[in-house]
Design an enzyme around this catalytic site. Structure first.
Site, PDB file in Angstrom:
ATOM      1  N   TYR A   1      35.022  37.194  50.913  1.00 39.80           N
ATOM      2  CA  TYR A   1      35.982  37.817  51.687  1.00 39.80           C
ATOM      3  C   TYR A   1      35.699  39.361  51.023  1.00 39.80           C
ATOM      4  CZ  TYR A   1      40.423  40.220  52.227  1.00 39.80           C
ATOM      5  OH  TYR A   1      41.452  41.404  52.311  1.00 39.80           O
ATOM      6  N   LYS A  43      34.393  42.786  53.150  1.00 39.26           N
ATOM      7  CA  LYS A  43      35.011  44.058  53.446  1.00 39.26           C
ATOM      8  C   LYS A  43      34.307  45.355  52.824  1.00 39.26           C
ATOM      9  CE  LYS A  43      39.386  42.912  55.118  1.00 39.26           C
ATOM     10  NZ  LYS A  43      40.127  43.735  56.046  1.00 39.26           N
ATOM     11  N   GLY A  72      37.732  32.310  41.073  1.00 32.51           N
ATOM     12  CA  GLY A  72      37.385  33.587  41.615  1.00 32.51           C
ATOM     13  C   GLY A  72      38.398  34.588  41.369  1.00 32.51           C
TER      14      GLY A  72
END
Ligand code: UDP
Length: 322
Positions: free
Chosen positions: A140, A144, A280
């Site tokens: 993710y 970005k 994470g």
């Protein structure tokens, strides 16, 4: 002065609040959303709503002529991004490049992009300034960051005026606009589900982190303060430049402190159980938003965690009561 703006992802949490703020400020707002995670009834009154895949409709929409785009549409679940990276590289990166191409083709001058603290990964400096190393720990964040790079080069080469805003932990609600995820993974809404009786207890993901009480520390920012930064960013965007700002309150709260605040606000005991760490997760994420304050003149007005939780709680109860 009023301008015409395209809000992508305006049926989602942050996008709908921002669209509402733009309408309140007197702007003409068109929302585009594929409703994959958003809700048609979350699109604020006063917006024109186009349902569709941004990659397909960006060209024809921008051909109408727009003064700017606020780009929120994205896949945003960290866990899912690790299991299904293609969904993130296509849905986030490819779609955003298509949007940039359409903006270039139709001469749309301004872009405000919804970036994230996940672009930094495990920080080596706290509070995190924009100059910190960007080493995302999940797909993710990587997608970005890739979009941020694309924006930088389009701005430099084609004169786009762009601002990326890197959000820390967004929470709270703005009137009838708040967090409504089909699969909820965020701490504050999950804790409030316990207070509402929809969930037995909340799990604390790890109590052995190198922090004061052993639980992870995050910087929570009210969604209305966050939305207001987007309006300022639109005003401060400069042709050929890509500015990047972190948005947080500069104060960290541990998972236990968040749960305690939710107990105080709701008056519910909110049972909590310690569970293993979540993959994470960095131990501590706190923003330095010095640049947003100095350059954009941004001043968060709902910085206290009590205010943030109280607004989320009001929203949660109102939705529950229908
Ligand atoms: N968290 C937790 N229990 C939950 C959900 C989250 O302990 O049920 C923790 C999570 O490990 C992180 C913090 O709460 O340290 C904030 O997580 P959230 O998913 O809200 O936001 P993130 O920081 O991942 O963007």
């Amino acid at each position: 002065y009023a301008v015409k703006l395209l809000v992508t992802g305006g049926a989602g949490y942050v996008g709908s609040v921002c669209a509402a703020r733009l309408v309140e400020a007197g702007h003409e707002v068109v929302v585009v959303d594929d409703l994959s995670t958003g809700h048609a009834d979350a699109v604020p009154d006063g917006c024109r709503f186009v349902e569709g895949d941004l990659a397909d409709v960006a060209g024809s929409l921008l051909g109408e002529g727009f003064d700017g785009v606020l780009h929120f549409a994205a896949k945003s679940l960290v866990g899912e991004s690790m299991q299904d990276p293609a969904k993130y590289w296509h849905g986030n990166v490819i779609t955003s490049v298509r949007l940039l191409d359409a903006m270039r083709e139709h001469g749309t001058p301004r872009l405000v992009f919804s970036s994230t603290a996940a672009t930094y990964g495990e920080p080596d400096v706290v509070p995190i300034p924009e100059t910190a190393a960007t080493q995302p720990t999940n797909t993710y964040g990587a997608t970005k960051l890739a979009i941020d790079y694309a924006i930088t080069s389009y701005a430099a080469a084609h004169g786009l005026a762009a601002v990326s805003l890197r959000y820390f932990n967004v929470a709270g609600a703005h009137g009838r606009f708040g967090e409504r995820h089909a699969t909820e993974t965020h701490l504050i809404p999950l804790v409030l589900q316990v207070a509402l009786g929809q969930r037995e207890q909340v799990q604390i993901y790890g109590e052995d982190w190198p922090t004061e009480d052993g639980t992870c520390v995050r910087d929570y920012i009210h969604v209305t303060d966050l939305a207001d930064a987007h309006l300022l960013a639109l005003d401060h965007a400069k042709p050929g430049e890509h500015q990047i700002y972190n948005l947080g309150n500069g104060t960290g709260f541990s998972v236990r402190q968040v749960i305690d605040t939710c107990r105080a606000v709701t008056g519910h005991p909110i049972p909590a159980a310690v569970a293993p760490r979540r993959a994470g997760d960095p131990a501590v994420l706190i923003a330095s938003s010095e640049q947003a304050r100095v350059q954009l003149g941004w001043k968060p007005e709902r910085a206290s965690l009590e205010t943030i939780v109280a607004d989320a709680w009001r929203f949660t109860r109102e939705r529950h009561q229908g």
